[in-house]
Enzyme design. Structure first.
Site, short mmCIF file in Angstrom:
data_model
loop_
_atom_site.label_atom_id
_atom_site.label_comp_id
_atom_site.label_asym_id
_atom_site.label_seq_id
_atom_site.Cartn_x
_atom_site.Cartn_y
_atom_site.Cartn_z
CE1 TYR A 280 -3.66 2.57 0.92
CE2 TYR A 280 -2.15 3.29 2.64
CZ TYR A 280 -3.29 3.48 1.89
OH TYR A 280 -4.06 4.61 2.11
CG ASP B 66 6.07 3.53 0.46
OD1 ASP B 66 6.46 4.12 1.48
OD2 ASP B 66 4.87 3.37 0.19
CE LYS C 88 2.90 5.02 8.07
NZ LYS C 88 1.51 5.01 8.44
N1 HOZ Z 1 -1.55 1.11 6.96
C1 HOZ Z 1 -1.90 2.51 6.93
C2 HOZ Z 1 -0.72 3.38 6.72
N2 HOZ Z 1 0.49 2.77 6.48
C3 HOZ Z 1 -2.72 2.87 8.10
C4 HOZ Z 1 -3.09 4.32 8.22
C5 HOZ Z 1 -4.42 4.69 7.64
O1 HOZ Z 1 -4.75 4.24 6.54
O2 HOZ Z 1 -5.11 5.45 8.31
#
Ligand code: HOZ
Length: 423
Positions: A141, A236, A264
């Site tokens: 993702y 990424d 992040k």
């Molecule tokens: N897995 C998502 C971000 N790496 C979680 C955060 C989200 O979508 O709110």
């Protein structure tokens, strides 16, 4: 207000009651916990219940919540103004730290989210190469930009949405999604489409289908093939950046991607994203080049202050101690599950981990998908009732932080023991 009232109130005003779908507890059932405050390894919900937190805001809070050094930096920055829409010295300070930490990054552009970083990365790759097709990996993702929401992980996998309505079919057709860790399928795709491929984008350690480490040689093969064909390789590292090491997975693996996406941790809990890479490619971004990207809040002084404070504090920390603590947690989980004869596969890379409810090895999205998500949901609810907050979905990573203590780990394992009795 109690949790149920908050959730029904929120659902009247906000789609699904949440501002990001994975928070909605859809796959685990029940009511999402509305959080009132957090400190160190703990979050406290709106009804005053405390939880040991392994969500860590989905990765950023590696120092724990409300670290005094980070809070102080934000307070001081806020006193000088919250946004200017003009360049600042603190952005140079941030850029210096990122460039110093990543040998592959000569220039960096700050943005406000990881999605912006990946979206810009593929636009830049297309603009730089003059090609349109991209390769990504199923279950990875990379945020929610149109070209990347094809067979994606995270909430897309959790909610079972293979593609997303709203994305033009002709655009989605330019994205090839291949199985993670499968070098042969990459070779085949490059053989078929090589001259049309702008980039290959990959989470070097997958975190959004749950944690899946790269097989030895997989990323090296990607580097070799892309270099041969003039295709850009994009790592990424939005999750792995400064989480796996001071730098990214690329530092540990000694692989040099052309572009790197960050987010992040570099925002210390404030909204942030960054795209970095070779000067010659990065200078294709406007205003030096024709590939457009912009943002009113890009390089925001509060986000820069929080990020710099976080990075400076991380310099003095022992990542190997954090890894060791996380392994203690994971091997404790493994023992408890084995004792009960409940199949589980626990993947851990550094301070990222996932408990997959399957006895099989998990190496890609197909194997991750064979997890018993219904059983995961019951485990999740049991742990929550015992005061342990896990990501509310099977296809996500859990995170420890430097604020977690040995006591937190043993309380978590005690809770797991109790939950497994009833599972
Ligand atoms: N897995 C998502 C971000 N790496 C979680 C955060 C989200 O979508 O709110």
């Amino acid at each position: 207000m109690d949790m149920n009232s908050l959730f029904s109130e929120a659902q009247k005003l906000i789609p699904g009651g949440v501002n990001s779908p994975v928070r909605a507890f859809r796959s685990v059932g029940g009511t999402p916990r509305f959080i009132r405050e957090a400190a160190g390894s703990k979050v406290i919900d709106a009804e005053g219940r405390e939880y040991i937190d392994y969500v860590a805001s989905w990765g950023p809070m590696i120092l724990g919540h409300s670290h005094p050094g980070v809070v102080q930096a934000i307070r001081e920055a806020a006193g000088r103004g919250t946004s200017y829409g003009a360049p600042t010295e603190i952005e140079i300070e941030m850029a210096k730290r990122i460039v110093a930490a990543f040998p592959a990054i000569e220039m960096v552009r700050m943005m406000s989210s990881g999605t912006e970083a990946t979206m810009t990365a593929i636009r830049l790759a297309r603009g730089y190469t003059g090609r349109e097709m991209i390769i990504k990996f199923t279950g990875c993702y990379h945020g929610h930009a149109d070209s990347l929401l094809v067979k994606a992980g995270s909430g897309v996998a959790t909610l079972g949405i293979p593609g997303s309505p709203g994305i033009p079919r002709r655009l989605a057709e330019l994205t090839i999604s291949l199985p993670y860790n499968d070098s042969a399928s990459v070779r085949d795709a490059v053989r078929s489409f090589g001259g049309d491929l702008a980039c290959v984008i990959v989470e070097p350690v997958a975190g959004n289908m749950g944690v899946v480490p790269p097989r030895p040689g997989f990323l090296e093969t990607l580097r070799e093939i892309t270099r041969e064909k003039g295709i850009l390789l994009i790592f990424d590292e939005v999750i792995t950046g400064f989480r796996i090491a001071y730098g990214g997975w690329q530092n540990l693996a000694s692989i040099t991607p052309d572009l790197t996406c960050l987010g992040k941790i570099i925002g210390g809990g404030l909204p942030v994203g960054a795209l970095g890479g070779r000067r010659e490619i990065m200078e294709h971004l406007a205003p030096t080049g024709p590939v457009y990207q912009a943002g009113t809040l890009s390089g925001n002084p509060l986000a820069m202050a929080a990020g710099i404070a976080t990075l400076d504090l991380l310099r003095g920390k022992s990542y190997s101690a954090l890894d060791k603590m996380t392994e203690t947690l994971c091997s404790g989980y493994r023992n408890l599950f084995a004792r009960k004869g409940i199949p589980v596969t626990i993947n851990r890379v550094g301070s990222m981990f996932t408990l997959f409810f399957t006895g099989e090895e998990v190496t890609d999205f197909a194997s991750a998908s064979r997890s018993d998500t219904e059983r995961f949901g019951r485990f999740f609810q049991g742990m929550l009732a015992e005061g342990i907050s896990l990501a509310p979905a099977q296809f996500e990573a859990g995170f420890t932080s430097f604020a977690h203590t040995d006591e937190d780990i043993s309380r978590t394992l005690d809770a797991c023991g109790k939950v497994l009795e009833k599972l």
